[in-house]
Write a protein that holds these residues in place. Structure first.
Motif, PDB file in Angstrom:
ATOM      1  N   ASP A 127       0.806  -1.242   0.000  1.00 48.51           N
ATOM      2  CA  ASP A 127       0.000   0.000   0.000  1.00 48.51           C
ATOM      3  C   ASP A 127       0.834   1.284   0.000  1.00 48.51           C
ATOM      4  OD1 ASP A 127      -2.313  -1.606   0.077  1.00 48.51           O
ATOM      5  OD2 ASP A 127      -2.275  -1.657   2.275  1.00 48.51           O
ATOM      6  N   ILE A 128       2.053   1.212  -0.468  1.00 46.28           N
ATOM      7  CA  ILE A 128       2.860   2.444  -0.613  1.00 46.28           C
ATOM      8  C   ILE A 128       2.680   2.940  -2.049  1.00 46.28           C
ATOM      9  CG2 ILE A 128       5.175   3.460  -0.545  1.00 46.28           C
ATOM     10  CD1 ILE A 128       4.189   2.487   2.224  1.00 46.28           C
ATOM     11  N   ASP A 129       2.335   4.218  -2.166  1.00 45.97           N
ATOM     12  CA  ASP A 129       2.030   4.808  -3.466  1.00 45.97           C
ATOM     13  C   ASP A 129       3.286   4.978  -4.329  1.00 45.97           C
ATOM     14  OD1 ASP A 129      -0.511   6.294  -4.585  1.00 45.97           O
ATOM     15  OD2 ASP A 129       1.285   7.363  -5.263  1.00 45.97           O
ATOM     16  N   LYS A 130       3.081   4.791  -5.630  1.00 41.58           N
ATOM     17  CA  LYS A 130       4.180   4.956  -6.595  1.00 41.58           C
ATOM     18  C   LYS A 130       4.858   6.324  -6.474  1.00 41.58           C
ATOM     19  CE  LYS A 130       3.313   3.609 -10.949  1.00 41.58           C
ATOM     20  NZ  LYS A 130       2.899   3.715 -12.369  1.00 41.58           N
ATOM     21  N   ALA A 131       4.075   7.345  -6.141  1.00 40.78           N
ATOM     22  CA  ALA A 131       4.619   8.710  -6.040  1.00 40.78           C
ATOM     23  C   ALA A 131       5.715   8.811  -4.979  1.00 40.78           C
ATOM     24  CB  ALA A 131       3.490   9.684  -5.711  1.00 40.78           C
ATOM     25  N   GLU A 132       5.748   7.864  -4.047  1.00 44.14           N
ATOM     26  CA  GLU A 132       6.729   7.929  -2.956  1.00 44.14           C
ATOM     27  C   GLU A 132       8.081   7.321  -3.321  1.00 44.14           C
ATOM     28  OE1 GLU A 132       6.352   9.585  -0.393  1.00 44.14           O
ATOM     29  OE2 GLU A 132       4.302   9.508   0.360  1.00 44.14           O
ATOM     30  N   LEU A 133       8.185   6.700  -4.484  1.00 44.35           N
ATOM     31  CA  LEU A 133       9.410   5.938  -4.787  1.00 44.35           C
ATOM     32  C   LEU A 133      10.682   6.788  -4.754  1.00 44.35           C
ATOM     33  CD1 LEU A 133       8.258   3.419  -7.546  1.00 44.35           C
ATOM     34  CD2 LEU A 133       8.526   3.059  -5.080  1.00 44.35           C
ATOM     35  N   ASP A 134      10.559   8.062  -5.122  1.00 44.66           N
ATOM     36  CA  ASP A 134      11.749   8.931  -5.104  1.00 44.66           C
ATOM     37  C   ASP A 134      12.219   9.221  -3.676  1.00 44.66           C
ATOM     38  OD1 ASP A 134      11.677   9.420  -7.991  1.00 44.66           O
ATOM     39  OD2 ASP A 134       9.801  10.447  -7.515  1.00 44.66           O
ATOM     40  N   ASN A 135      11.331   8.975  -2.711  1.00 42.28           N
ATOM     41  CA  ASN A 135      11.656   9.325  -1.323  1.00 42.28           C
ATOM     42  C   ASN A 135      12.098   8.127  -0.495  1.00 42.28           C
ATOM     43  OD1 ASN A 135      10.755  11.952  -1.864  1.00 42.28           O
ATOM     44  ND2 ASN A 135       8.634  11.320  -1.524  1.00 42.28           N
ATOM     45  N   ILE A 136      12.266   6.985  -1.167  1.00 42.16           N
ATOM     46  CA  ILE A 136      12.605   5.756  -0.443  1.00 42.16           C
ATOM     47  C   ILE A 136      13.900   5.167  -0.994  1.00 42.16           C
ATOM     48  CG2 ILE A 136      11.813   3.412   0.128  1.00 42.16           C
ATOM     49  CD1 ILE A 136       8.938   4.353  -0.296  1.00 42.16           C
ATOM     50  N   VAL A 137      14.716   4.664  -0.092  1.00 44.26           N
ATOM     51  CA  VAL A 137      15.927   3.931  -0.482  1.00 44.26           C
ATOM     52  C   VAL A 137      15.777   2.515   0.077  1.00 44.26           C
ATOM     53  CG1 VAL A 137      18.440   3.809  -0.163  1.00 44.26           C
ATOM     54  CG2 VAL A 137      17.319   6.045  -0.373  1.00 44.26           C
ATOM     55  N   ILE A 138      16.218   1.523  -0.683  1.00 43.80           N
ATOM     56  CA  ILE A 138      16.246   0.149  -0.165  1.00 43.80           C
ATOM     57  C   ILE A 138      17.711  -0.206   0.097  1.00 43.80           C
ATOM     58  CG2 ILE A 138      15.709  -2.284  -0.652  1.00 43.80           C
ATOM     59  CD1 ILE A 138      13.576  -1.302  -2.639  1.00 43.80           C
ATOM     60  N   ALA A 151      11.168   1.212 -11.447  1.00 37.99           N
ATOM     61  CA  ALA A 151      12.211   0.449 -10.759  1.00 37.99           C
ATOM     62  C   ALA A 151      13.588   0.807 -11.306  1.00 37.99           C
ATOM     63  CB  ALA A 151      11.949  -1.045 -10.924  1.00 37.99           C
ATOM     64  N   GLU A 152      13.656   1.035 -12.593  1.00 36.25           N
ATOM     65  CA  GLU A 152      14.932   1.323 -13.252  1.00 36.25           C
ATOM     66  C   GLU A 152      15.417   2.745 -12.938  1.00 36.25           C
ATOM     67  OE1 GLU A 152      16.662  -0.967 -14.685  1.00 36.25           O
ATOM     68  OE2 GLU A 152      18.242   0.470 -15.180  1.00 36.25           O
ATOM     69  N   ASP A 153      14.495   3.704 -12.972  1.00 36.31           N
ATOM     70  CA  ASP A 153      14.901   5.111 -12.874  1.00 36.31           C
ATOM     71  C   ASP A 153      14.834   5.669 -11.455  1.00 36.31           C
ATOM     72  OD1 ASP A 153      15.037   4.892 -15.561  1.00 36.31           O
ATOM     73  OD2 ASP A 153      13.307   6.177 -16.008  1.00 36.31           O
ATOM     74  N   ARG A 154      13.931   5.142 -10.629  1.00 33.84           N
ATOM     75  CA  ARG A 154      13.604   5.856  -9.389  1.00 33.84           C
ATOM     76  C   ARG A 154      13.886   5.090  -8.112  1.00 33.84           C
ATOM     77  NH1 ARG A 154       7.601   7.213 -10.270  1.00 33.84           N
ATOM     78  NH2 ARG A 154       7.827   8.056  -8.180  1.00 33.84           N
ATOM     79  N   VAL A 155      14.242   3.831  -8.224  1.00 38.35           N
ATOM     80  CA  VAL A 155      14.455   3.043  -7.000  1.00 38.35           C
ATOM     81  C   VAL A 155      15.953   2.866  -6.755  1.00 38.35           C
ATOM     82  CG1 VAL A 155      14.038   0.837  -5.851  1.00 38.35           C
ATOM     83  CG2 VAL A 155      12.250   1.844  -7.286  1.00 38.35           C
ATOM     84  N   ARG A 156      16.417   3.527  -5.679  1.00 39.37           N
ATOM     85  CA  ARG A 156      17.844   3.391  -5.347  1.00 39.37           C
ATOM     86  C   ARG A 156      18.015   2.245  -4.351  1.00 39.37           C
ATOM     87  NH1 ARG A 156      20.245   9.265  -4.100  1.00 39.37           N
ATOM     88  NH2 ARG A 156      18.395   9.470  -2.784  1.00 39.37           N
ATOM     89  N   ILE A 157      18.926   1.321  -4.697  1.00 37.31           N
ATOM     90  CA  ILE A 157      19.147   0.153  -3.836  1.00 37.31           C
ATOM     91  C   ILE A 157      20.618   0.091  -3.440  1.00 37.31           C
ATOM     92  CG2 ILE A 157      18.795  -2.321  -3.526  1.00 37.31           C
ATOM     93  CD1 ILE A 157      16.764  -2.278  -5.806  1.00 37.31           C
ATOM     94  N   GLN A 158      20.840   0.185  -2.127  1.00 36.81           N
ATOM     95  CA  GLN A 158      22.204   0.118  -1.604  1.00 36.81           C
ATOM     96  C   GLN A 158      22.580  -1.320  -1.291  1.00 36.81           C
ATOM     97  OE1 GLN A 158      21.256   2.398   1.937  1.00 36.81           O
ATOM     98  NE2 GLN A 158      22.397   4.155   1.183  1.00 36.81           N
ATOM     99  N   TYR A 159      23.889  -1.553  -1.209  1.00 34.40           N
ATOM    100  CA  TYR A 159      24.388  -2.794  -0.619  1.00 34.40           C
ATOM    101  C   TYR A 159      24.902  -2.444   0.778  1.00 34.40           C
ATOM    102  CZ  TYR A 159      27.466  -6.401   0.923  1.00 34.40           C
ATOM    103  OH  TYR A 159      28.046  -7.350   1.719  1.00 34.40           O
TER     104      TYR A 159
END
Ligand code: PEP
Length: 249
Positions: free
Chosen positions: A152-163, A202-210
């Motif tokens: 239930d997390i909105d797509k608009a929030e993807l820029d504000n989230i880091v995994i 997922a490609e442009d807006r989702v930042r995923i750290q190690y």
């Protein structure tokens, strides 16, 4: 396209006096960083950290946040309290919280929602234990944790989230996932985000750290991988020189 982000997780380290010393050493060492730089500190250090980092390129984060706005939750901290201090990021679902403090996919999701509702940027941690890895369940675990965290997390929030993908067996152990392994699992997480949202998001807006024993010696190889967008750094974030070397990889 995705700006790298390196975040320090101080865990339960550094008094206010130690915080002052570490941040004053760190500021000049990271001032020209090409990536976003974040330090996540214990609650008691946040006010000092925010004050010292004003006007610098270092952003400040907390290490957890409660899901309720306020109320009878002794020992917990709300999103409003963090926002009032000027905190920008918050780590949610770190494996130490999952392991020692009963954090579940559902509580992670509740905390993410509470953080976003107040404008905090979550750094959501996922990752498998050694047992799960050896049982061949790495992908299953990170998919479940990712789906749970983003319910239930909105797509608009993807820029504000880091995994942050953090294999539990690599945290604080000196063992690092190989760059290829880390990259492969992060790809699994990105594919999950593509299914939950859209491939381009997922490609442009989702930042995923190690995260997991990333340090000045291995950072270059890890950051050269196409799926890895940064690091969540524990031990090596406690020394200004080491953390700056990671940041300036
Ligand atoms: C962490 O705590 O998120 C972490 C990755 O720790 P370390 O770098 O010490 O393994």
């Amino acid at each position: 396209m995705r700006k790298p982000i390196i975040a320090g997780n101080w865990k339960m380290n550094n008094t206010i006096a130690a915080t002052k010393a570490l941040i004053s050493d760190l500021i000049p060492l990271v001032k020209d960083a090409a990536c976003d730089v974040v330090i996540c500190t214990p609650y008691t250090d946040l006010a000092t950290a925010v004050e010292m980092c004003k006007g610098t390129n270092i952003k400040v984060g907390a290490e957890n946040v409660h899901w309720a706005e306020k109320g009878a939750f002794t020992g917990e901290i709300s999103a409003d309290m963090l926002v009032e201090l000027g905190v920008e990021y918050v780590i949610i679902g770190h494996s130490e919280r999952r392991q020692y403090f009963g954090e579940t996919d559902a509580t992670v999701n509740a905390r993410v929602k509470a953080a976003l509702a107040k404008g905090l940027k979550p750094i959501i941690c996922v990752g498998e234990t050694l047992e799960e890895r050896e049982a061949g369940k790495t992908a299953e675990v990170v998919i479940r944790q990712t789906e749970g965290a983003f319910k239930d997390i909105d797509k608009a929030e993807l820029d504000n989230i880091v995994i942050a993908y953090e294999p539990v067996w690599a945290i604080g152990t000196g063992k690092t996932a190989t760059a290829d392994d880390a990259n492969d699992t992060i790809k699994v997480i990105r594919d999950t985000m593509a299914k939950l949202y859209c491939p381009k998001c997922a490609e442009d807006r989702v930042r995923i750290q190690y995260g997991g024993s990333m340090n000045p010696k291995n950072v270059k190889e890890l950051m050269a991988m196409p799926e890895i967008d940064g690091g969540l750094i524990g031990g090596a974030s406690l020394k200004a020189e080491d953390f700056s070397k990671v940041v300036n990889y």
